[in-house]
Design a protein around this motif. Sequence first.
Motif, mmCIF file in Angstrom:
data_model
loop_
_atom_site.group_PDB
_atom_site.id
_atom_site.type_symbol
_atom_site.label_atom_id
_atom_site.label_comp_id
_atom_site.label_asym_id
_atom_site.label_seq_id
_atom_site.Cartn_x
_atom_site.Cartn_y
_atom_site.Cartn_z
ATOM 1 N N ILE A 1 0.885 -1.043 0.136
ATOM 2 C CA ILE A 1 -0.104 0.095 0.216
ATOM 3 C C ILE A 1 0.839 1.249 -0.018
ATOM 4 N N SER A 2 0.703 2.108 -1.158
ATOM 5 C CA SER A 2 1.852 3.194 -1.265
ATOM 6 C C SER A 2 1.456 3.948 -2.295
ATOM 7 N N ASP A 3 1.549 5.281 -2.213
ATOM 8 C CA ASP A 3 1.213 6.197 -3.094
ATOM 9 C C ASP A 3 2.344 6.417 -4.331
ATOM 10 N N VAL A 4 3.641 5.684 -3.958
ATOM 11 C CA VAL A 4 4.667 5.651 -4.893
ATOM 12 C C VAL A 4 4.901 4.580 -5.340
ATOM 13 N N ALA A 5 4.900 3.259 -4.957
ATOM 14 C CA ALA A 5 5.094 2.170 -5.327
ATOM 15 C C ALA A 5 4.403 1.740 -6.589
ATOM 16 N N GLY A 6 5.042 1.351 -7.682
ATOM 17 C CA GLY A 6 4.327 1.024 -9.115
ATOM 18 C C GLY A 6 4.268 2.341 -9.793
ATOM 19 N N HIS A 7 4.558 3.513 -9.470
ATOM 20 C CA HIS A 7 4.424 4.825 -10.150
ATOM 21 C C HIS A 7 5.481 5.659 -9.923
ATOM 22 N N ALA A 8 6.477 5.313 -9.505
ATOM 23 C CA ALA A 8 7.951 6.377 -9.220
ATOM 24 C C ALA A 8 8.430 7.038 -10.487
ATOM 25 N N ASP A 9 8.443 8.076 -10.157
ATOM 26 C CA ASP A 9 9.320 9.011 -11.168
ATOM 27 C C ASP A 9 10.795 9.048 -10.884
ATOM 28 N N ILE A 10 11.334 9.070 -9.580
ATOM 29 C CA ILE A 10 12.623 9.106 -9.332
ATOM 30 C C ILE A 10 13.029 7.913 -8.734
ATOM 31 N N LEU A 11 14.127 7.133 -8.982
ATOM 32 C CA LEU A 11 14.802 6.035 -8.238
ATOM 33 C C LEU A 11 15.853 6.306 -7.761
ATOM 34 N N VAL A 12 16.000 6.500 -6.541
ATOM 35 C CA VAL A 12 17.158 6.704 -5.729
ATOM 36 C C VAL A 12 18.047 5.498 -5.390
ATOM 37 N N THR A 13 19.170 5.230 -5.929
ATOM 38 C CA THR A 13 19.756 3.977 -5.542
ATOM 39 C C THR A 13 20.757 4.201 -4.416
ATOM 40 N N PRO A 14 21.068 3.050 -3.898
ATOM 41 C CA PRO A 14 21.838 3.216 -2.672
ATOM 42 C C PRO A 14 23.239 3.681 -2.743
ATOM 43 N N ASN A 15 23.833 3.263 -4.161
ATOM 44 C CA ASN A 15 25.142 3.720 -4.134
ATOM 45 C C ASN A 15 25.276 3.717 -5.744
ATOM 46 N N LEU A 16 26.685 4.370 -6.083
ATOM 47 C CA LEU A 16 27.007 4.362 -7.544
ATOM 48 C C LEU A 16 26.772 3.295 -8.368
ATOM 49 N N GLU A 17 27.408 2.132 -8.038
ATOM 50 C CA GLU A 17 27.276 1.058 -8.795
ATOM 51 C C GLU A 17 26.081 0.479 -9.334
ATOM 52 N N SER A 18 25.083 0.359 -8.267
ATOM 53 C CA SER A 18 23.683 0.023 -8.753
ATOM 54 C C SER A 18 23.208 1.028 -9.498
ATOM 55 N N GLY A 19 23.316 2.248 -9.199
ATOM 56 C CA GLY A 19 22.518 3.478 -10.138
ATOM 57 C C GLY A 19 23.259 3.383 -11.408
ATOM 58 N N ASN A 20 24.430 3.300 -11.572
ATOM 59 C CA ASN A 20 24.852 3.245 -12.883
ATOM 60 C C ASN A 20 24.619 1.986 -13.715
#
Length: 480
Positions: A402-421
């Motif tokens: 149950i979330s207003d964000v889950a499934g519809h996120a605009d911004i994905l904030v990754t925990p570190n540079l490697e995963s984001g890259n």
Amino acid sequence: MDMIENRTIDELSVGDVAESERVLTRQDLALFATASADVNPLDVGTGTGGEDGDTAGAEPADDTDELQQGIAQGMWAGTFLSAILMNKLPGPGTRHLGQTLRFHQPVQIGEKIRTRVTVAAVDASSGTVRLDCECLNDAGETVVWGVAEVRAPAEKIRRPRASLPARRKSAHGVRFAALVDRARELDPLVTAIVHPCDDLSLGGALAARDEGMITPVLVGPVAKIEAAAKAAGLDLTGLEIVDAPHSHAAAEAAVALVHEGRAGALMKGKLHTDELLMAVLDKSRGLRTERRLSHVFALDVPGQDRTLFVTDAAINISPDLDALADIVRNAIDMTIAIGVDVPKVALLSAVETVTGKLPSTLLAAAICKMHDRGQIIGGKIDGPLAFDNAISPAAVAAKGIISDVAGHADILVTPNLESGNMIAKQLIHLAGASSAGIALGARVPIMLTSRSDTVDARIVSAALAKVFYHWRRQRPLEAG
């Protein structure tokens, strides 16, 4: 009005000649590859070099690859022989019956090629004409030679020369195209191009200028910049060039232009990212603010109903809570600036539950509580969320989240540079996403372009910077 006129069969004589000249650019090869469906990197001259100041491209692996490259670039030159036949000699109304070409040596990027056709034989009864064809390089050496047979027109034709569209067709997606159109309505952003000493960074800056995104100020060694322009067939007329002896000095001079009010953004050229950021983050002369510097990737992903933003995949290696909070703030500002009223922010981890075994889930939970307490303002934030739970409504439904964000996120904030890259590059190379991005948190937006960035990616990055710059002028950068 520019007109073209043919030579009828009755007007042709043995020895008649027509010529044209053109400089081979990297963009010419890219367009040739698109039209011919030949996307071998050797053929289009992109090489396999890395980012951030690596060499422009790998040398051909062996003689076979070198021959392949030479043939492809020779074929590019050969297309202009056909253009002369259809537009000059004989010209409009000509029917191309056949052509044989031999490729003698490679055509180099930046080389001026003179193409020439000469009437060798005329058969008035059948209307056929044989023409000798050749392409010569700067040294007068033959790179392509052949023979063409055509049926010349019997009637005189004179018509306006067809021109290419003023704006080239964009390769970026629908949402990026809308962003560029919006940015075009704003005043061009004066941008310091830092050390633009290769055709990619220089050509990308000029393309962004031609699209109305920026007014470039070139900062670097004048001789190297001019040599790069000549090699790529680019015209620097009317551009301001600030001389700097090397890349470190160029970065410092570009930062100084911002302090002097002569530039409102920076664009990385052919230098390492850390060289540019060293000048940006200098404690006494840099462009620091109360915010942490971070990078935001914008991704126009086919099949998605919105632009996705991935952060931080380029600057902060393993952010702590304070750094992660600023990463989120910068990304929220970016998305609001381009028109997302209430951006939805997903803090990514491997799971959607908080556990001490995964520190990223603890950081995500802390960021959410900071948002609840008004320490981070704007948008909606939830986390931890796994990647599928962030973007897939089906995955959310399956897990009962149950979330207003889950499934519809605009911004994905990754925990570190490697995963984001990895996430950003997987979306680009596997999902076919168009990409762009800028660094935020400094006094001005910074376009940290990569060697792998296309011209369109550079244009969209400039559009992001331009829209953000004008938005932030109405709203000071805040810590919360």
